[in-house]
Design a protein around this motif. Sequence first.
Motif, PDB file in Angstrom:
ATOM      1  N   SER A 376       6.202 -10.146   6.511  1.00 59.14           N
ATOM      2  CA  SER A 376       6.215  -8.390   6.027  1.00 59.14           C
ATOM      3  C   SER A 376       5.053  -8.191   5.921  1.00 59.14           C
ATOM      4  O   SER A 376       5.534  -6.512   5.638  1.00 59.14           O
ATOM      5  CB  SER A 376       6.111  -9.260   4.120  1.00 59.14           C
ATOM      6  N   GLY A 377       3.788  -8.105   6.440  1.00 58.55           N
ATOM      7  CA  GLY A 377       2.858  -7.014   6.430  1.00 58.55           C
ATOM      8  C   GLY A 377       2.715  -6.520   7.559  1.00 58.55           C
ATOM      9  O   GLY A 377       1.419  -5.847   7.823  1.00 58.55           O
ATOM     10  N   VAL A 378       3.092  -7.067   8.766  1.00 54.63           N
ATOM     11  CA  VAL A 378       2.695  -6.636   9.992  1.00 54.63           C
ATOM     12  C   VAL A 378       3.057  -4.948  10.134  1.00 54.63           C
ATOM     13  O   VAL A 378       2.182  -4.277  11.024  1.00 54.63           O
ATOM     14  CB  VAL A 378       3.674  -7.130  10.721  1.00 54.63           C
ATOM     15  N   ARG A 379       3.633  -4.260   9.179  1.00 48.48           N
ATOM     16  CA  ARG A 379       4.568  -2.817   9.667  1.00 48.48           C
ATOM     17  C   ARG A 379       3.105  -1.966   8.978  1.00 48.48           C
ATOM     18  O   ARG A 379       2.700  -0.904   9.928  1.00 48.48           O
ATOM     19  CB  ARG A 379       5.962  -2.665   8.221  1.00 48.48           C
ATOM     20  N   ASN A 380       2.544  -2.243   7.753  1.00 45.89           N
ATOM     21  CA  ASN A 380       1.459  -1.679   7.823  1.00 45.89           C
ATOM     22  C   ASN A 380       0.191  -1.563   8.373  1.00 45.89           C
ATOM     23  O   ASN A 380      -0.854  -1.030   8.658  1.00 45.89           O
ATOM     24  CB  ASN A 380       0.731  -1.782   5.955  1.00 45.89           C
ATOM     25  N   LEU A 381       0.165  -3.037   8.901  1.00 44.59           N
ATOM     26  CA  LEU A 381      -0.836  -3.828   9.692  1.00 44.59           C
ATOM     27  C   LEU A 381      -0.938  -2.707  11.085  1.00 44.59           C
ATOM     28  O   LEU A 381      -2.149  -2.672  12.045  1.00 44.59           O
ATOM     29  CB  LEU A 381      -0.442  -4.839  10.095  1.00 44.59           C
ATOM     30  N   PHE A 382       0.485  -2.493  11.368  1.00 46.92           N
ATOM     31  CA  PHE A 382       0.396  -2.047  12.958  1.00 46.92           C
ATOM     32  C   PHE A 382      -0.129  -0.380  12.535  1.00 46.92           C
ATOM     33  O   PHE A 382      -0.894   0.371  13.192  1.00 46.92           O
ATOM     34  CB  PHE A 382       2.265  -1.740  13.149  1.00 46.92           C
ATOM     35  N   GLY A 383       0.672   0.013  12.280  1.00 44.40           N
ATOM     36  CA  GLY A 383       0.093   1.518  11.100  1.00 44.40           C
ATOM     37  C   GLY A 383      -1.349   1.544  11.184  1.00 44.40           C
ATOM     38  O   GLY A 383      -2.300   2.786  11.403  1.00 44.40           O
ATOM     39  N   VAL A 384      -2.153   1.013  10.543  1.00 44.10           N
ATOM     40  CA  VAL A 384      -3.683   0.980   9.894  1.00 44.10           C
ATOM     41  C   VAL A 384      -4.167   0.812  11.864  1.00 44.10           C
ATOM     42  O   VAL A 384      -5.067   1.499  11.822  1.00 44.10           O
ATOM     43  CB  VAL A 384      -3.577  -0.206   9.149  1.00 44.10           C
ATOM     44  N   CYS A 385      -4.494   0.353  12.185  1.00 38.52           N
ATOM     45  CA  CYS A 385      -4.509  -0.623  13.369  1.00 38.52           C
ATOM     46  C   CYS A 385      -4.670   0.673  14.041  1.00 38.52           C
ATOM     47  O   CYS A 385      -5.632   0.946  15.198  1.00 38.52           O
ATOM     48  CB  CYS A 385      -4.241  -2.169  14.551  1.00 38.52           C
ATOM     49  N   VAL A 386      -3.972   1.222  14.555  1.00 39.02           N
ATOM     50  CA  VAL A 386      -2.466   2.168  15.463  1.00 39.02           C
ATOM     51  C   VAL A 386      -3.939   3.731  14.914  1.00 39.02           C
ATOM     52  O   VAL A 386      -4.773   4.255  16.251  1.00 39.02           O
ATOM     53  CB  VAL A 386      -1.892   2.734  15.309  1.00 39.02           C
ATOM     54  N   TYR A 387      -4.041   3.513  13.515  1.00 37.43           N
ATOM     55  CA  TYR A 387      -4.674   4.777  13.135  1.00 37.43           C
ATOM     56  C   TYR A 387      -5.790   4.369  13.077  1.00 37.43           C
ATOM     57  O   TYR A 387      -7.348   5.799  13.456  1.00 37.43           O
ATOM     58  CB  TYR A 387      -4.339   4.885  11.670  1.00 37.43           C
ATOM     59  N   SER A 388      -6.585   3.415  12.764  1.00 36.85           N
ATOM     60  CA  SER A 388      -8.263   2.596  13.498  1.00 36.85           C
ATOM     61  C   SER A 388      -8.783   3.175  15.162  1.00 36.85           C
ATOM     62  O   SER A 388      -9.857   3.264  14.999  1.00 36.85           O
ATOM     63  CB  SER A 388      -8.164   1.495  12.374  1.00 36.85           C
ATOM     64  N   PHE A 389      -7.930   2.955  16.097  1.00 39.39           N
ATOM     65  CA  PHE A 389      -7.959   2.863  17.209  1.00 39.39           C
ATOM     66  C   PHE A 389      -7.756   4.309  17.889  1.00 39.39           C
ATOM     67  O   PHE A 389      -7.675   5.185  18.766  1.00 39.39           O
ATOM     68  CB  PHE A 389      -7.226   2.001  17.579  1.00 39.39           C
ATOM     69  N   MET A 390      -7.617   5.477  17.164  1.00 38.25           N
ATOM     70  CA  MET A 390      -7.400   7.026  17.681  1.00 38.25           C
ATOM     71  C   MET A 390      -8.612   7.890  18.065  1.00 38.25           C
ATOM     72  O   MET A 390      -9.498   7.705  17.150  1.00 38.25           O
ATOM     73  CB  MET A 390      -6.425   7.595  16.187  1.00 38.25           C
ATOM     74  N   CYS A 391      -8.390   7.685  18.751  1.00 37.49           N
ATOM     75  CA  CYS A 391      -9.673   8.992  19.945  1.00 37.49           C
ATOM     76  C   CYS A 391      -8.609   9.921  20.941  1.00 37.49           C
ATOM     77  O   CYS A 391      -9.666  10.340  21.200  1.00 37.49           O
ATOM     78  CB  CYS A 391     -10.385   7.780  20.261  1.00 37.49           C
ATOM     79  N   GLN A 392      -8.297   9.725  21.572  1.00 35.80           N
ATOM     80  CA  GLN A 392      -7.153  10.464  22.362  1.00 35.80           C
ATOM     81  C   GLN A 392      -7.051  11.429  22.310  1.00 35.80           C
ATOM     82  O   GLN A 392      -7.971  12.380  23.300  1.00 35.80           O
ATOM     83  CB  GLN A 392      -5.879  10.028  22.849  1.00 35.80           C
TER      84      GLN A 392
END
Length: 601
Positions: A376-392
């Motif tokens: 149930s927490g995967v949705r927010n985890l996905f967004g947080v991880c994508v946000y935290s790897f943002m460098c492109q």
Amino acid sequence: MRLGAHSAHFRHADGSRQGPIPVPPPRGSQSARDAPPKARAEKGGLPAQAHARCGRWCRTAGAGSNQGAGGGGRGSPERAALQGAAAAAPAPKEPWLPADPSSLLEMAGEITETGELYSPYVGLVYMFNLIVGTGALTMPKAFATAGWLVSLVLLVFLGFMSFVTTTFVMEAMAAANAQLRWKRMENHQEEEDDDSSTASDSDVLVQDSYERAEKRPILSVQRRGPSNLFEITDRVEMGQMASMFFNKVGVNLFYFCIIIYLYGDLAIYAAAVPFSLMQVTCAAGNDSCGVEADTRYNDTDLCWGPLRRVDAYRIYLAVFTLLLGPFTFFDVQKTKYLQILTSLMRWIAFAIMIVLALVRIGYGHAEGHPPLADFSGVRNLFGVCVYSFMCQHSLPSLITPISSKRHLTRLVFLDYVLILAFYGLLSFTAIFCFRGDSLMDMYTLNFARCDVVGLATVRFFLGLFPVFTISTNFPIIAVTLRNNWKTLFHREGGMYPWVVDRVVFPTITLVPPVLVAFCTHDLESLVGITGAYAGTGIQYIIPAFLVYLCRKDTQLAFGYGTVNKHRSPFRHAFWVGFVLLWAFSCFFFVTANIVLSETKV
């Protein structure tokens, strides 16, 4: 395959194999002098389709053959609309600023100055600082919600996917450099041809003799092979690459994605500062120790006298908007010393939190018992991880000044390994040190407790750390968003009325994120949604289409045997399709999860 090999062929826009790889005719040659301009362009220029995609950026780059990295043509109509972004951009020799998304300042710009060169290892440090920003502060709670095993697997996989698309962007940067460099060579050759056609025969002989003695070795180095064309020397920003390789619809979608991402950033920042202030200052009764371990506050709880916590939050939001909002109506830039200060504060805060958590665990005061998996927490985890790897979006300003790019891909891979280790250390110490239900949206607020930190100075430093760092970035991101709006609606040769330029654009920039922050301060959800939607576009979809289209244009322009020296290790078309499939799958998964969650409520 060498560019000078006249036996090689390339495929034209119509698919036919006709003529050699386009090489500008030798200076002073009879065919170059006698051919009309259109014929010379067909002989020495990019094929029609590649030139059409390159568009105004190739024309801009070719306006002055000696402009180098700053090769924007003078007087281009687009420059007027982009002066705000260029003026607001931080000094290019301070590349640690992109630790936050404020580095998007330059995405709408033309070719920008490369800045001072630095070694690959300095670039490694800068890239580490680029990726690890304030988004990492929301990761511990996301880890605790999704379970440690699921979180670890997803973190590693998303880090790998971010590395793949980072190599895509670097390949597109090299291809863009090749096209711009080739166009400059072509225009320089045409200028020489025009000059030589008006010279006398004796002048031509003298000039040719001088060229053979002085310039031929230089030209031979320039044409030594395709690898030289693909050197990353011009700082080609993402917005320019989109204009070179995308059609008009693609460019508009690119800017739309950037704008949505920036709106999400501003909403997160507008909520994080008042929320941190509310948490630190609204203490139960006369207790000045901040958030207690067993206390779960509601927005309707009292803060000061009859004033509720939500009222205090909105007061802080109003003050924050009144103090920083006016900067949206002007051009601001982040100074060198402010960048140094915020970077030092960030790393001191991260180090203190990791050490304190390890000390508590070592003394047997650990409270956390995270589950193995909770989908149930995967949705927010996905967004947080994508946000935290943002460098492109920041790679052009970071990669271009690196002095030696021989082992660039290995350097980036090492950086991702170190970042994964850091995120793992920060998150795992957090979820085992604190109970999952006591972890705050902003991890720093967990250290505003007397039983965790005895020294009041450290408590207030950690509790107010997001306030200082975010407040310095908010005006810059707001100006960036405003300038992207201007670029999106700009038409060649047109100018905005004063009211539209100075009132309408700043207003539509500032009002929506403030309204979102007024309605909610759920930082985990804000970060998750921003990362899952706009972040997916910037980190996955845009790089995948960039590398796919730049490969097609490179084949058209330089031949099918040409090798981009900075090509991605994931060069097979399968990886482009896999990234796009993953991006759209994540998009539908997150959307379905949100719909199902709201339906249950």
